[in-house]
Design a protein around this motif. Structure first.
Motif, PDB file in Angstrom:
ATOM      1  N   PHE A  85       0.846  -1.199   0.000  1.00 19.76           N
ATOM      2  CA  PHE A  85       0.000   0.000   0.000  1.00 19.76           C
ATOM      3  C   PHE A  85       0.877   1.242   0.000  1.00 19.76           C
ATOM      4  CE2 PHE A  85      -2.779  -3.103   1.969  1.00 19.76           C
ATOM      5  CZ  PHE A  85      -4.014  -2.803   1.434  1.00 19.76           C
ATOM      6  N   PHE A  90      -2.445   3.704   3.643  1.00 22.79           N
ATOM      7  CA  PHE A  90      -2.506   2.670   4.678  1.00 22.79           C
ATOM      8  C   PHE A  90      -2.898   3.288   6.020  1.00 22.79           C
ATOM      9  CE2 PHE A  90      -0.778   0.005   8.014  1.00 22.79           C
ATOM     10  CZ  PHE A  90      -1.041  -1.282   7.575  1.00 22.79           C
ATOM     11  N   VAL A 100      -6.734  -2.771   6.421  1.00 22.08           N
ATOM     12  CA  VAL A 100      -5.894  -2.926   5.237  1.00 22.08           C
ATOM     13  C   VAL A 100      -4.771  -3.889   5.608  1.00 22.08           C
ATOM     14  CG1 VAL A 100      -6.416  -0.797   4.003  1.00 22.08           C
ATOM     15  CG2 VAL A 100      -4.776  -0.724   5.851  1.00 22.08           C
ATOM     16  N   GLU A 102      -1.420  -6.276   4.285  1.00 25.49           N
ATOM     17  CA  GLU A 102      -0.414  -6.510   3.262  1.00 25.49           C
ATOM     18  C   GLU A 102      -0.169  -8.005   3.118  1.00 25.49           C
ATOM     19  OE1 GLU A 102       2.006  -2.389   2.910  1.00 25.49           O
ATOM     20  OE2 GLU A 102       2.910  -3.894   4.210  1.00 25.49           O
TER      21      GLU A 102
END
Length: 155
Positions: A85, A90, A100, A102
């Motif tokens: 991101f 983020f 969010v 990863e």
């Protein structure tokens, strides 16, 4: 546990594609949700309620507008997964209460996804993926529904 159907997008989705600048003159956040991704695919906003976006690298690049993660939440997105991101996106997403994560995973539109934030695990069909767990503070902010609510609870 966060669950939802996958909506798959490619790499380099910038904040202008998430919510076009022409809609930012209004304070009515529902307008943002109704027009999210309009310049990418006008039909996409109608498929986002309860969805988990699975995108390629560099999601949320571009301008640092906080309205982009707000627009996603208003459209009903429950989480976004991407291998990478933009850092400001983020943090803005966490601050507005949008998870969010990863991770680099394989899925198709409509796949059912389950996310365990505490264990750092994403399940897609029969496959389990790991992601770097969010810090306890970030999970607390998400649990509170965003940074403002989190700090109000601390007062």
């Amino acid at each position: 546990m966060i669950t939802g159907q996958a909506v798959c997008l490619g790499p380099d989705i910038d904040t202008d594609l998430i919510i076009a600048g022409r809609y930012l003159r209004t304070k009515d956040r529902s307008v943002w949700g109704a027009h999210v991704f309009e310049d990418l695919d006008p039909s996409l906003a109608g498929r986002l309620s309860g969805a988990i976006i699975v995108a390629g690298r560099n999601f949320g690049c571009g301008s640092s507008r906080e309205q982009a993660p707000v627009a996603l939440r208003e459209a009903g997105v429950v989480a976004v997964i991407s291998p990478l991101f933009a850092r400001i996106f983020f943090r803005n997403a966490i601050n507005v209460g949008l998870p969010v994560l990863e991770a680099d995973l394989t899925c198709r539109d409509g796949d059912q996804i389950a996310i365990n934030l505490n264990e750092g695990v994403i399940e897609v069909a029969e496959t389990r993926y790991s992601f770097t767990p969010l810090s306890p503070r970030m999970r607390d902010i998400l649990d509170a529904g965003g940074l403002v609510t989190y700090w109000r609870g601390k007062a």
